[in-house]
Design a protein around this motif. Sequence first.
Motif, PDB file in Angstrom:
ATOM      1  N   THR A 138      -1.172  -8.373   3.864  1.00 35.55           N
ATOM      2  CA  THR A 138       0.097  -7.768   4.249  1.00 35.55           C
ATOM      3  C   THR A 138      -0.178  -6.375   4.802  1.00 35.55           C
ATOM      4  O   THR A 138      -1.252  -5.800   4.604  1.00 35.55           O
ATOM      5  N   TYR A 139       0.864  -5.822   5.445  1.00 35.98           N
ATOM      6  CA  TYR A 139       0.743  -4.470   5.949  1.00 35.98           C
ATOM      7  C   TYR A 139       0.810  -3.500   4.782  1.00 35.98           C
ATOM      8  O   TYR A 139       1.425  -3.800   3.742  1.00 35.98           O
ATOM      9  N   ALA A 140       0.240  -2.349   4.892  1.00 35.17           N
ATOM     10  CA  ALA A 140       0.261  -1.331   3.828  1.00 35.17           C
ATOM     11  C   ALA A 140       1.677  -0.789   3.691  1.00 35.17           C
ATOM     12  O   ALA A 140       2.386  -0.584   4.662  1.00 35.17           O
ATOM     13  N   ARG A 141       2.061  -0.552   2.403  1.00 33.51           N
ATOM     14  CA  ARG A 141       3.384   0.008   2.131  1.00 33.51           C
ATOM     15  C   ARG A 141       3.273   1.511   1.992  1.00 33.51           C
ATOM     16  O   ARG A 141       2.179   2.076   1.927  1.00 33.51           O
ATOM     17  N   GLU A 142       4.436   2.134   1.919  1.00 34.28           N
ATOM     18  CA  GLU A 142       4.513   3.574   1.730  1.00 34.28           C
ATOM     19  C   GLU A 142       3.828   3.932   0.424  1.00 34.28           C
ATOM     20  O   GLU A 142       4.020   3.278  -0.587  1.00 34.28           O
ATOM     21  N   GLN A 170       0.621   3.708  -0.241  1.00 35.30           N
ATOM     22  CA  GLN A 170      -0.699   3.085  -0.349  1.00 35.30           C
ATOM     23  C   GLN A 170      -1.725   3.779   0.571  1.00 35.30           C
ATOM     24  O   GLN A 170      -2.916   3.622   0.378  1.00 35.30           O
ATOM     25  N   GLU A 186      -3.527   2.558  -8.515  1.00 39.38           N
ATOM     26  CA  GLU A 186      -2.292   1.990  -9.081  1.00 39.38           C
ATOM     27  C   GLU A 186      -1.988   2.544 -10.430  1.00 39.38           C
ATOM     28  O   GLU A 186      -2.463   3.049 -11.235  1.00 39.38           O
TER      29      GLU A 186
END
Length: 169
Positions: A144-148, A150, A169
């Motif tokens: 998936t694309y990186a989230r805010e 990360q 994390e």
Amino acid sequence: MESEDRKMTQRRKNTNTRRYNDRPGKIAYLEGSAARELREGVDVREVPRRKRLSNTARKNREKASHMNLGYMLFLSLAVAFAVMTLCSYIDLQSDITNRVDAISEMESRYNNLKLANDEEYNRISSSLDLEQIKAVAIGELGMTYAREGQIINVEDSETDYVRQTESLE
């Protein structure tokens, strides 16, 4: 009148003409005051006058004509040095020529390798389909694309890599 002109011309010739004997039985004539004219069958040789040299001049000429051992040794060393210098120069010129030839050969090989590398890169780049790679990565591999939050910006360091020491994390 003509006879008078002839007589005057004959008188002029007689006054400008001199006889001299070079060999017995052969006579040459010097006619006029400007140039000599030799007659056929007459052998005329000029003998240059020799001046008598003084004893000092004669001795100086004799000294100048003889070379002593030191002078001969000096000339021999000078010639040997000149020959060695010229041989060295020719050797250096040959070395430079060989190096220039080697450099041009290496440049030619470099250009050929660079051209082949560029062609191979273009072939590989054109064979890749980035949309297909994206579909496989997201669909089959679950990426998936990186989230805010990360994405972490790291300051430039002198080394080429970064070590992660804590979990994000």
